[in-house]
Design a protein around this motif. Sequence first.
Motif, mmCIF file in Angstrom:
data_model
loop_
_atom_site.group_PDB
_atom_site.id
_atom_site.type_symbol
_atom_site.label_atom_id
_atom_site.label_comp_id
_atom_site.label_asym_id
_atom_site.label_seq_id
_atom_site.Cartn_x
_atom_site.Cartn_y
_atom_site.Cartn_z
ATOM 1 N N UNK A 19 -5.811 15.963 5.113
ATOM 2 C CA UNK A 19 -5.195 15.315 6.364
ATOM 3 C C UNK A 19 -3.564 15.617 6.461
ATOM 4 N N UNK A 21 0.182 9.751 -6.129
ATOM 5 C CA UNK A 21 1.025 9.303 -5.121
ATOM 6 C C UNK A 21 1.286 10.573 -4.131
ATOM 7 N N UNK A 22 2.158 10.103 -3.143
ATOM 8 C CA UNK A 22 2.304 11.109 -2.099
ATOM 9 C C UNK A 22 3.124 12.171 -2.472
ATOM 10 N N UNK A 82 -12.669 11.648 9.721
ATOM 11 C CA UNK A 82 -11.565 11.602 10.815
ATOM 12 C C UNK A 82 -10.773 10.225 10.559
ATOM 13 N N UNK A 83 -12.147 9.171 10.985
ATOM 14 C CA UNK A 83 -11.735 7.764 11.098
ATOM 15 C C UNK A 83 -11.340 7.228 9.817
ATOM 16 N N UNK A 116 1.977 1.780 -3.357
ATOM 17 C CA UNK A 116 0.823 2.160 -4.077
ATOM 18 C C UNK A 116 0.610 3.681 -4.044
ATOM 19 N N UNK A 117 0.871 4.139 -2.528
ATOM 20 C CA UNK A 117 0.443 5.778 -2.339
ATOM 21 C C UNK A 117 1.647 6.460 -2.675
ATOM 22 N N UNK A 118 2.758 5.871 -2.953
ATOM 23 C CA UNK A 118 4.000 6.461 -3.487
ATOM 24 C C UNK A 118 5.002 6.761 -2.327
ATOM 25 N N UNK A 119 4.854 6.375 -1.127
ATOM 26 C CA UNK A 119 5.968 6.628 0.068
ATOM 27 C C UNK A 119 7.010 5.715 -0.129
ATOM 28 N N UNK A 179 -7.991 -2.981 -1.698
ATOM 29 C CA UNK A 179 -7.282 -2.350 -0.664
ATOM 30 C C UNK A 179 -8.134 -1.185 0.168
ATOM 31 N N UNK A 180 -7.522 -0.802 1.086
ATOM 32 C CA UNK A 180 -8.146 0.160 1.901
ATOM 33 C C UNK A 180 -8.064 1.509 1.052
ATOM 34 N N UNK A 181 -9.248 2.348 1.507
ATOM 35 C CA UNK A 181 -9.419 3.855 0.997
ATOM 36 C C UNK A 181 -7.996 4.581 1.331
ATOM 37 N N UNK A 182 -7.558 5.008 0.444
ATOM 38 C CA UNK A 182 -6.319 5.979 0.729
ATOM 39 C C UNK A 182 -6.700 7.284 1.347
ATOM 40 N N UNK A 183 -5.975 7.605 2.518
ATOM 41 C CA UNK A 183 -6.542 8.848 3.336
ATOM 42 C C UNK A 183 -6.337 10.132 2.443
ATOM 43 N N UNK A 241 0.897 -1.171 0.071
ATOM 44 C CA UNK A 241 0.090 0.221 -0.045
ATOM 45 C C UNK A 241 0.735 1.297 0.110
#
Lengths: 506, 506
Positions: B333, B294-295, B197-198, A70-73, B325-329, A67
């Motif tokens: 945030x 991506x980040x 938030x959660x 996938x998010x680029x970190x 996969x889980x949602x990306x924040x 993950x």
Amino acid sequence: MGMPSTELEFVRLDGRRREALFQQIYESIRQSILAGKLKPGVRLPSSRDLTQQWGVSRTTVVAAIDRLVAEGYLHSVRGSGTFVSDEMSEECLCASVPWTPPGANESQDNPAESRNVLRTSEVSDFGAELMSIDKVNADTAAPEAFCPGEPATDAFPMDVWSKIVRGVWKRVRPVDLTYGEPAGQLPLRRSIASYLQRHRGVRCEPRQVMIVGGTQQGVDLVSRLLVSPGDRVLFENPGYVSARDAIEKAAGRIVCMPVDEHGACVSAGTALTPQAKLAYVTPSHQYPIGATMPIERRLELLAWASDSKAWILEDDYDSEYRYGQQPIPAMQGLDASGRVIYVGSFSKVVFPALGLGYVIVPPQLVEVFENALRLASRPGSQIDQLVLSEFIREGHFGRHLRRMRRIHAQRRLAFVEGVRSLLSDRLTIIGSQAGLHCAALLKSKKSDVRIVRELGQAGITARALSEYYHPSTPTKDRLKGLVFGFACVAPAQIKKGLAKVAEVVC
Amino acid sequence: MGMPSTELEFVRLDGRRREALFQQIYESIRQSILAGKLKPGVRLPSSRDLTQQWGVSRTTVVAAIDRLVAEGYLHSVRGSGTFVSDEMSEECLCASVPWTPPGANESQDNPAESRNVLRTSEVSDFGAELMSIDKVNADTAAPEAFCPGEPATDAFPMDVWSKIVRGVWKRVRPVDLTYGEPAGQLPLRRSIASYLQRHRGVRCEPRQVMIVGGTQQGVDLVSRLLVSPGDRVLFENPGYVSARDAIEKAAGRIVCMPVDEHGACVSAGTALTPQAKLAYVTPSHQYPIGATMPIERRLELLAWASDSKAWILEDDYDSEYRYGQQPIPAMQGLDASGRVIYVGSFSKVVFPALGLGYVIVPPQLVEVFENALRLASRPGSQIDQLVLSEFIREGHFGRHLRRMRRIHAQRRLAFVEGVRSLLSDRLTIIGSQAGLHCAALLKSKKSDVRIVRELGQAGITARALSEYYHPSTPTKDRLKGLVFGFACVAPAQIKKGLAKVAEVVC
């Protein structure tokens, strides 16, 4: 392979915490990267090593790493391992803040708040106008004696309404839950067209009826679509402050049209600015004075609009309430040139929390309004529109209206008699027997603003008549008086309230 | 007394007609005045004479005359009688039309319609922009295969929802029927803040949550408050057409930010126009390409906004739907400088007809947004807001979301497998496993617009990828492809629909 990997010893896993282990690993690494603890380019241990180090399943470790990739970190290089992404500059990282973990204190101070002061250059012209807005007419949470504009919501037939709601929900099909028409549900638009034709003398077809969130949204929509920045708008003075603000803050230059005991002085107004783009009037019951505009002024305004290709915005906000005589037909029904836009609301005749109103536009404006509603707005809940349509069609609306007219008439009578017996030496009631509010002129020279403030200290809400004037109006030209709402107050409370008023007003 | 009175013989009373006799008299006289049959200055017979002539009670006659006097059609001179008002000029009268009597044909042709053609000079700049709007992305009445953006409304738990509606209506107090807070009900704003938030990593307090009628109204509000005419706005290209239109038609000058497989190319965009006031992005799931940003790009955009005091509008329209996969924040945030405005909607996760969404604004913008909502809008039904708040608080929302995720994932799988088995030689699916739609690139050189037209003829809805580009984009720079919505279509229908697609696409 040659580069040493960091140990990620900062990752602390806790099987008792609510978040999954996956989440804990993901967040720890993510937060460390954002905080600069894990530097760009650093290599992570292999997933096999991390599995051993943390004592969790390899699947969990791989899922978290995947993950983050996938998010680029992180980024993976085949045969070399996984690295902290070096595309994030130090500078960027410093601008960001670590993510607040789930369950953290919700009301913690936002660090941005104290630092950031909004400057007008950061917002639009409209935004800048709204930064310093006058809040005099803000809504109060619960209406009290004598808050103007609030109907007797205690008399609303909640049982009838909620029975219709139940019935509608029983029949709802999946297609009813989709977006629907931007200008509103056709059954409701049909009900409104037919009601207005019969009871208000309005001439329109259902497609000319645009459903909006209430008068305020209707006025805003009309002004946005017809008035460009700098265009002149004739507006009653004194007049309905929120509508005037909506027009003025957004674009229009207000030209004040004087008001006398027959409502807006049309010829005086049009003489001031023959080129106005729009004229806003409340001919049924001038707000706040309470005058009814006679036919000759109505015809004069229509002729002006027709000649100068200007628009008339007829706000018929509480016209259903006339006591002792039938409601007066709307100007819209006299308009042969298609220049009148008619705005009405269900807030005063059903209940405000419903948030539904309508704008009746001439045929040539239908498409523009539909496009605006599609792009810039949505007409509230489609289901509520079906409920309201049924409430009207089945005759409940007519019955409710007749009942409300009786109740409001009683309350007005109680109010007027109370003023006569307690305050006749200090207040003169003006305006016709109509609506939800009453304006009264002060006989003394004392400031009405000051009296309103003193009334507020005594627990009584009222508005100062002088504050309904455009700020450009010299104080000496303003009527001094008080505007009271009687409709939301039970007769017994009216008496009590007026006793308090009598103590303050002198 | 010396002046002869007219006989009013045109008044025909009919006791069997639905309107009261009072109404018939009133309307006959009024209509005759408006039509010029009763000339200004003419004296009416006395009410005693009229009582005899018409055979009705004197009270009825007096009531009708009194009303006509009150409205200004007639005027009374003490001791001389009642006259048709001479303040109405012939000219004015000709501009008006007779009132349509109750029960007249509702759908009669409006004479104004054929005569009036709207000219751009009669409306505002915004109105003129909307006169010639492109209707490509108009909502259809009932969603069908493969209409993008529509969730599976057939899976909505109507029974649970309508039970909460019943419960709320049982507990409703009169105060709940009043106007309420302009920015929305606090219980709902609290539920949303805590949910975001959660589940989305959004950092906000309830007062930063503004309730609006959906994404469209949210985008419009943000653009009105932050973008003045002529200000530059960075916008993803290709991108969400309705949001771009809302911004561009109202004020902003769109600067196109290229999009690649990682979403918006931030550095390319900001290099084009360092002075942009706002950047609109869909980082969770780029619309329509489907990329996840991506980040490093997120941080870059945040740093740009912070440096140049610009705003970021993060449209998180379907971010709840990620499969596998889980949602990306959310980006919000990560924002330490208070530059991100976050827009979300309940249309995709509850149902579109609800018409509720939210805008999360940085603390320094709270007041401006509240003022705008008070003046220019209303956040839809207050009661629905209470229902929704309870739906969230009691866990139904979370359950429903998990179920919808399963259903949408199945539908996506059915869609992707169908494309693979029937169309893999002609279409390449792009984007991440997320959302309610799927974009696919065309392998042939045929026009995607033409294919969409042919699909329409075969009863299939799809959108051409090339039409999501800003009109200024040269054709050669546009990706050609098709955008399909799979979420509102049952798996069996997906198969059938794709078979039709396979017949058309070549």
